[in-house]
Design an enzyme around this catalytic site. Sequence first.
Site, PDB file in Angstrom:
ATOM      1  N   GLU A  51     -17.356  -7.965  18.659  1.00  0.00           N
ATOM      2  CA  GLU A  51     -17.713  -7.323  17.400  1.00  0.00           C
ATOM      3  C   GLU A  51     -17.715  -5.826  17.657  1.00  0.00           C
ATOM      4  O   GLU A  51     -18.436  -5.343  18.523  1.00  0.00           O
ATOM      5  CB  GLU A  51     -19.093  -7.768  16.934  1.00  0.00           C
ATOM      6  N   GLU A  62     -30.090  -1.998  10.374  1.00  0.00           N
ATOM      7  CA  GLU A  62     -30.065  -1.785  11.819  1.00  0.00           C
ATOM      8  C   GLU A  62     -31.400  -1.250  12.327  1.00  0.00           C
ATOM      9  O   GLU A  62     -32.018  -0.400  11.689  1.00  0.00           O
ATOM     10  CB  GLU A  62     -28.965  -0.767  12.145  1.00  0.00           C
TER      11      GLU A  62
END
Lengths: 276, 409
Positions: A51, A62
């Site tokens: 990824e 995040e």
Amino acid sequence: MTKSRIEARFAALKAQDRAAFVAYVMAGDPDRATALKILQGLPAAGADLIELGFPFSDPMAEGPPIQKAAQRALKNGMTLKGVLDLAAEFRQGDDVTPLILMGYLNPLVTWGFEAFAQAAAQAGIDGLIIVDCPPEEADPLADALDAADISLIRLATPTTDDKRLPVVLRRTSGFVYYVSVTGVTGAKEADAEAVRPAVARIRAASGLPVAVGFGIRTPERAGAIARVADAAVVGSALVDEVAEALAVNEDVTGRVLSKVRALAEAVRQARTSLPA
Amino acid sequence: MNAPIPPATPNDFAAYPDAQGRFGQFGGRYVAETLMPLVLDLEAAYLASREDTAFQAELAGLLTHYVGRPSPLYFAERLTEHFGGAKIYFKREDLNHTGAHKINNCIGQILLARKMGKTRIIAETGAGQHGVATATVCARFGLPCVVYMGAVDVARQKPNVFRMNLLGAEVTPVTSGASTLKDAMNEALRDWVTNVEDTYYLIGSAAGPHPYPMMVRDFQAIMGREIREQILEAEGRLPDAVVACVGGGSNAIGTFHPFLNDESVRIIGVEAAGDGMGTDRHAAAINGGRPGVLHGNKTYLLQDAEGQITEAHSISAGLDYPGIGPEHSWLHDVGRAQYLTATDIEALDAFKLCAELEGIIPALESSHAIARLPDIAREVGKGGIVVMNLSGRGDKDVATVADHLGRTI
Ligand SMILES: Cc1ncc(COP(=O)(O)O)c(C=O)c1O
């Protein structure tokens, strides 16, 4: 046929009866040259899929590690075009490891979905995970990606109930990403026993492999998840290695790859050795 | 101007958003999947509350007895004389409990949170006005409250931080990004995605994912409805223009919405031009940005060529945001509303002028709208009527203004 890299990889792993280890790294972190070296070293270190995060100024799902990684990458001039260049350079030496881009929608809106999808396919991208693009908003992007033969990987979460699951799985391909904790990346730890029924449910409903991420930091945890899921994703813990190596002026690539080796090893051993 | 082919003019402006939460191409629900069931639940609960007479009665009672509604519509006689054009009226939201329009929305949302069985409230704040209003309603209803506030704003809005603490709220300074409102909103979203079971996110402007832009607008539209009644009583007709400053856009859309279908009423928003539109230090999303996706909706945003969000700059913390509510983006694109700008210096001058001529110290946010009044009053002309939303009082801003005037207090 770029989709086939994801399918081929999961099919091969299934034949070996083991889960995939998925490594998340931020493109351009801490700088382009180092990020390329890390990327090129990942398959040999044991990453079955990669990824590749592309940086965004406001990554709302995040935690601090990936927020900071995005800031480092942006500060060193990384752009979405730069991310695709990086991917293309990686592809010159590796035509089999699936490469999944992960990030937020706005840079794609800026580029234009159709043009971006074509460029991403050219660069050898196999799939895309867009955190802030739920199924309700995904059709225009999914259309563009379909035309370029790139999978739009969908996210299921602990808040995805039976009513919601079919919505989430509509138009999905490649694999399904199960966000194993409610929270931002790198904050809470995933509990393999809690994850097990969710993975089974999603696998049954989608007929696709299920990758688990967001709450895995250690080889032990990666191994435990690898026993119940088709893939274990580690991101924040790798990105932390970048930050720590920078802080003590150590070799960034070496540190990240040695962490990858330990995690990948645990995933590989997971189904042959019983948990201690 | 921005779109080569302007979208068709809708027949009924009040009929938006559509079922997907869209105003034309703007709005929507661009949130992490974890939050999708939550925003869908919220929408269902909100729509049910609109039909719930007990809920509406409690809301109306609190607005009257706790907030102090209706707020007056005040004829600003000396400013009218000074500008020499149309008659200027102020909608006096500065007289509300807690000193700004923000409380209208907070009362509505806290009742909804309670009805949904939520036990913890989070909010983001820029100037601290929304934080104070949220802390206030949390105190009133006995719910714990966490307010995210950029560290820069914590420093420049100290009195409001202390007020929130007095009201029992926990203020969490946010140091990511530029440490202002945008970053506070990121952090609040991160909290929400982590605490999905018990937490209600009380957004303070007509922004964020659907249903927030619609819901906040509806709770704030009480202002526009009152203006309508009050101006009909005072002047026997509708105004020629309604004017409001635009940060996220809640005081503006609450003012505008009840007038959208009245063709004769000009609708004017004023964005913050910071150091000037010729510089890159401003907060004017429509005048200086382009459409993109941030904080759950598609709207005009300040961003670079790569789609990275850029920092907003305004003397006024409440306008210091790189986006704008999606309904404004749409009203701009279809040409129903006009968005002007005012610089920091123009706002400061307007702040002083209003204090000196009307005996009203306006919020720096509202001062941006005041700053455009001379031009608007002239354009509308003598015999015309202009209503401006005086969205808040300026007590919180006196230190900032003193600073700019080179005075120590
Ligand atoms: C007095 C006042 N007016 C205006 C604003 C801007 O917000 P909005 O555009 O949502 O009305 C604020 C925000 O803090 C405020 O405190």
